[in-house]
Design a protein around this motif. Sequence first.
Motif, PDB file in Angstrom:
ATOM      1  N   ARG A 177       0.804  -1.221   0.000  1.00 44.28           N
ATOM      2  CA  ARG A 177       0.000   0.000   0.000  1.00 44.28           C
ATOM      3  C   ARG A 177       0.837   1.272   0.000  1.00 44.28           C
ATOM      4  O   ARG A 177       0.323   2.344  -0.322  1.00 44.28           O
ATOM      5  N   ASN A 178       2.108   1.172   0.398  1.00 49.06           N
ATOM      6  CA  ASN A 178       2.938   2.360   0.586  1.00 49.06           C
ATOM      7  C   ASN A 178       4.317   2.109  -0.011  1.00 49.06           C
ATOM      8  O   ASN A 178       5.095   1.320   0.537  1.00 49.06           O
ATOM      9  N   PHE A 220       9.375 -12.439   4.241  1.00 47.25           N
ATOM     10  CA  PHE A 220       8.321 -11.539   4.699  1.00 47.25           C
ATOM     11  C   PHE A 220       7.052 -11.798   3.898  1.00 47.25           C
ATOM     12  O   PHE A 220       7.105 -12.189   2.732  1.00 47.25           O
ATOM     13  N   VAL A 221       5.902 -11.521   4.522  1.00 47.69           N
ATOM     14  CA  VAL A 221       4.643 -11.502   3.802  1.00 47.69           C
ATOM     15  C   VAL A 221       3.705 -10.544   4.529  1.00 47.69           C
ATOM     16  O   VAL A 221       3.707 -10.465   5.762  1.00 47.69           O
ATOM     17  N   TRP A 222       2.928  -9.772   3.755  1.00 45.69           N
ATOM     18  CA  TRP A 222       1.998  -8.774   4.285  1.00 45.69           C
ATOM     19  C   TRP A 222       0.589  -9.337   4.239  1.00 45.69           C
ATOM     20  O   TRP A 222       0.204 -10.033   3.297  1.00 45.69           O
ATOM     21  N   ASP A 263       0.678  -4.904  15.102  1.00 50.68           N
ATOM     22  CA  ASP A 263       0.674  -3.467  15.381  1.00 50.68           C
ATOM     23  C   ASP A 263       1.777  -2.747  14.607  1.00 50.68           C
ATOM     24  O   ASP A 263       2.441  -1.854  15.128  1.00 50.68           O
ATOM     25  N   ALA A 264       1.975  -3.185  13.373  1.00 48.69           N
ATOM     26  CA  ALA A 264       2.912  -2.533  12.451  1.00 48.69           C
ATOM     27  C   ALA A 264       4.340  -2.516  12.976  1.00 48.69           C
ATOM     28  O   ALA A 264       5.090  -1.560  12.754  1.00 48.69           O
ATOM     29  N   PRO A 304      -3.425  -3.794   7.162  1.00 48.79           N
ATOM     30  CA  PRO A 304      -2.155  -3.104   6.886  1.00 48.79           C
ATOM     31  C   PRO A 304      -1.174  -3.135   8.049  1.00 48.79           C
ATOM     32  O   PRO A 304       0.018  -2.883   7.846  1.00 48.79           O
ATOM     33  N   ASP A 305      -1.635  -3.423   9.249  1.00 46.80           N
ATOM     34  CA  ASP A 305      -0.749  -3.443  10.415  1.00 46.80           C
ATOM     35  C   ASP A 305      -0.195  -4.837  10.714  1.00 46.80           C
ATOM     36  O   ASP A 305       0.578  -4.997  11.660  1.00 46.80           O
ATOM     37  N   ARG A 306      -0.598  -5.817   9.932  1.00 48.29           N
ATOM     38  CA  ARG A 306      -0.152  -7.190  10.206  1.00 48.29           C
ATOM     39  C   ARG A 306       0.793  -7.656   9.111  1.00 48.29           C
ATOM     40  O   ARG A 306       0.498  -7.571   7.926  1.00 48.29           O
TER      41      ARG A 306
END
Length: 688
Positions: free
Chosen positions: A302-303, A339-341, A362-363, A346-348
């Motif tokens: 997202r960013n 890593f995986v999002w 919590d990001a 968005p915080d996990r």
Amino acid sequence: MLVTVPARSAPPARWEFLGPRNIGGRVNDLVIDPHTRRLYAATSGGGVWTSADGGLRWRTAWGRAMPAAVGALAVARSGAIYAGTGEAFPGNGNATYGGNGVYRSDDHGRSWRHLGLSSSERIGRIAIDPRDSDRVFVAATGPGFRAGGGRGLWRSIDGGRRWTLVLPGDNSTTGAVDVVIDPADPRRMFATMWDRVRQPDHRAYFGVGSGLFRSVDGGATWRRIGLPYFAPNPGLGRMAVEIAPSDPRRVYVVASSVNGANGGFYVSSDGGDTFRPQPGAVLADSTLYTGAHFGRISVDPRNPDHVLVGLVSLLETTSAGAAWTVHSHNKLHVDHQAFVWDPANPDRWWVGGDAGVFRTDDAGDSFSPGVDQPWTQLYSVDVAETDPRRVVGGGQDTGELRSWDEDGQPTSQWEDISGGTDGMVMRIDPTDENVVYMCAQYGWCQVSYDGGNTARRFDDQVIGPMKNWVAPFELHPRVPHVVYTASEFVHRSTDQARTWEVISPRLTGPPGRETNGFFYRYGSVTTLAPAGDELGTIYAGTDDGRVWVTRDDGASWKQLTGLPTLWVNRIRVDPRDPSGRTAYVALSGLRVGDATPYLYLTRDGGTTWTRVSQALPPGQVNDVAFVFGRVLVATDTGVLASRNLRTWTPAAPGLPLTPVTELRLLSSTPTLYASTFGRGTWRVRLQR
């Protein structure tokens, strides 16, 4: 009428998993299935695992006959899962394993089919066209210990049925290690090439073949980019590349340089036409010279400014690399590879590394590990003769582990009692379960006299700089307060490691070619085998292929001949021969790219040798044990037994396919314990 009922034979003994479940082990890749939201983890010695509860608990999703080391995963839009076997990292220590190509599952990991690329051996990453699930790219680094093999970037346009080499290396030691596809324009792709090969006395993890390449025609043709930073350079090592999903013109690269030190973090805002280096913590995180260990960047979908980099530390930037946060939470282990999002939160996100999978909700403010990750990589195992509930094992980057708590009670939550090192050899005094010896990497050894609650170092009393990654430590079989360890010299203690004396000359040749201070310990003793005879027989083996014996407790030593000049994995004296003249030597061709099993027997103290491993499967022999007239061997593919040394069969059913590093026999039972490099500790009650 008298009816005779035939006696029912006892069911065959089966291997039983003992743990640990809570420790974890190295994870090379993580993916999430967007359809089922299941997580999948690729592990270095335990295959593929899946979690349906967000990474708390895991179950195996891998076939028993498939390679234990998995380096890469990818999920297609269709739901197909691709797995690339063999870990791309060729290893700092002794144990690192290849595979036999690519597998595909179309039923969420319940079954797999082999897709070829067997000669690729080690796969760093898999990328799938987001618009065409049959268009797949595989970055193959090739064999770890020899030139050649199936190195390079491979493409399939039919879901893995056929493969084409679209980006070969510049030389015989260069393969592909990373590949990404632009989600907005799948014709635009990036790949990194890595020039590397490891030899017994030298790790060349860098070379002129390393570099960054781009294709704009779907992988048909490629051009080196990123000059001058990534021009052909004998000091350029492993590189990772990633595209920001929300802004595909943003491309990130992290590089390693000579000896694995970090070569910087780079960003492009024009789709790879130009790059600029960014300062910050990435440059500082190079103290252990292990950049070749890591190779993954991950960008927040997202960013485009929010980036994670896995090195020894977990590094995070929200400013495209201008400033960095170094995560050092107590519950977050070091060494990060994957890593995986979470696409729904968005915080996990999840982090995979040397101690398994960790999740943040919590990001990144806090992390929690999975509670059930039974794929620990163990170098050793021992069990207390006086209390079989006490089991210990040395874990790769997870420490020296015990199965009991501070009060001496057995627990399912195994504990690291070393302080967070690479656990290697562990031993328990057979006459006193509270005397525990524990050695970390390069002979960093301690002894505890209270079951592991407290410990005292003694490695500073062991002279000589050449201490092996897995420095040997053994107890005398008849007098357990007499213990032995070694550098290039053999040492003995007669008082449970309180004081030490040198009992050998230097048993190795000159140091090897290695210049990296973290790896230079070539020319060391790798194994010791004290016999139980009255004459003081001790055998010793080295990493440079030398085998020695003393028959007078170290007063004089004789080098034995008649064996191949290979790394000596293990020597074991047959306890059934009170003279100490019957011994087995297991040699390893792993570090010269030779998968032949080498096990030799002497019945005359080393004057003559007979090879007895012709019928064993390919791979190393790692240990030898003796039970009920049988010889048992721990190999890279399991535990096998023989009565005649000509035919070998599995010692018992139920053990998964994974390297077995050590065997220990609880003589009072007898129960055999096995440590594995990817599936924890197992035991079996043997039958005659």
